[in-house]
Design a protein around this motif. Structure first.
Motif, short mmCIF file in Angstrom:
data_model
loop_
_atom_site.label_atom_id
_atom_site.label_comp_id
_atom_site.label_asym_id
_atom_site.label_seq_id
_atom_site.Cartn_x
_atom_site.Cartn_y
_atom_site.Cartn_z
N GLU A 46 0.87 -1.19 0.00
CA GLU A 46 0.00 0.00 0.00
C GLU A 46 0.90 1.23 0.00
N PHE A 52 4.42 6.53 5.00
CA PHE A 52 3.00 6.49 5.37
C PHE A 52 2.62 7.86 5.92
N PRO A 127 -9.42 3.50 8.03
CA PRO A 127 -9.33 3.54 9.49
C PRO A 127 -8.91 4.92 9.97
N HIS A 140 -3.40 8.90 12.86
CA HIS A 140 -3.68 7.98 11.75
C HIS A 140 -4.79 8.60 10.91
N GLU A 142 -6.12 8.81 7.90
CA GLU A 142 -6.62 8.39 6.58
C GLU A 142 -7.98 8.98 6.28
#
Ligand code: ING
Length: 309
Positions: A46, A52, A127, A140, A142
């Protein structure tokens, strides 16, 4: 026997400062190893081209957009596509997609051994959260940077099989595999970037994360009689650890290969797609065994509703 010699091409960490050129060089080196191993399909992680970035809180849209690709292949990734085509190797590639009309998706593409983009998938299950969360050890975001995928869970005929794709958190939701299972999927490819610790519960560490990861992928494979190829971006990115645990899981749910490092690493396995047949024709013969008249809640209800006390 319909065999796809599949290479799971795990990538180690990508630091925020690394360029796409740096990364593509690493990916081409992995592709060279896949070629030497006789692979005809290569699966990358991914968001394989960058760190990330959803771990970083950003307000400037130009900065956010710098992590996205506006075309695929792009100038930076063209050498990767050219090398795969020259080798006659199909490819799964995960990346951040910005569409011409300004939408942002966490995306993967399936490329044929002839170098054509056969299919595209956009991550459905996002998530995390959309605003800065002071209660978390790390962010996080996203839900801040991506829209939910709008393409569903399609499958494609390629390389003499029925192939499907999903991305990371999707692997934790049985609906993901079942929708593809109901289209006869024989191999699900997925990339993942999974933090090694839970930002909201520090007691949950890497071993728990790896347990839930294996459990989800093995269950999805077994319950839909399909191969699942799960490929990590792993290791410590700017101080933030990601699990490894890249897997090749057979249609009986058995792990036939698992990575042992958190670096660039290759798994290779000759996946016989005909191994799916027995499960699809017996225990998971959906047409014979499923009772959809009892499954209505699965698509009629989003969140759980408790019975009256
Ligand atoms: N990462 C993680 C994943 O689903 C996560 C987020 C980890 C959610 C553990 C729940 C539990 O593997 C991405 N990128 O989805």
């Amino acid at each position: 026997m319909r065999e796809i010699v599949t290479a799971a091409l795990q990538m180690g960490p990508i630091q925020k400062a690394e360029t796409r050129q740096d990364v593509v060089e690493r990916m081409i080196a992995l592709l060279d190893r896949a070629k030497d191993a006789g692979a005809t399909l290569a699966v990358f992680p991914e968001l394989a081209l960058t760190t990330f970035f959803p771990r970083w809180y950003m307000e400037d849209q130009a900065e956010v957009d710098s992590w996205f690709e506006t075309e695929m292949p792009s100038a930076e990734t063209r050498p990767l596509f050219d090398r795969a085509k020259a080798y006659g190797i199909g490819m799964y590639l995960g990346y951040a997609e910005k569409t011409p009309d300004g939408h942002h998706f966490n995306t993967s593409v399936l490329v044929s051994p002839q170098g054509d983009i056969v299919g595209k998938y956009r991550k459905v299950h996002l998530p995390g959260h959309s605003e800065f969360d002071t209660d978390r050890a790390f962010q996080h975001l996203e839900k801040r940077y991506f829209e939910p995928g709008d393409l569903g869970f399609p499958v494609w005929r390629s390389q003499d099989g029925i192939l499907g794709m999903c991305i990371c958190n999707d692997r934790r939701w049985p609906e993901t595999y079942r929708v593809m299972g109901l289209q006869g999927v024989e191999m699900v490819m997925l990339g993942f970037n999974t933090p090694a610790v839970n930002s909201q519960m520090s007691a949950e560490g890497p071993e728990d994360r790896l347990f839930h990861h294996r459990l989800s992928v093995q269950a999805g494979a077994y319950q839909n009689a399909t191969w699942v190829i799960a490929v990590a971006k792993a290791g410590v990115e700017d101080g933030h650890p990601l699990i490894g645990g890249s897997l090749i899981v057979d249609p009986n749910g058995k792990i036939v290969a698992e990575s042992t490092t958190e670096d660039d690493e290759m798994l290779v396995h000759a996946c016989d797609l005909d191994l799916c047949n027995f499960g699809k024709e017996t225990i998971f013969d959906f047409a014979r065994h499923r009772r959809i008249e009892h499954y209505g809640l699965i698509t009629q209800r989003t969140g759980a509703e408790l019975p009256p006390v």
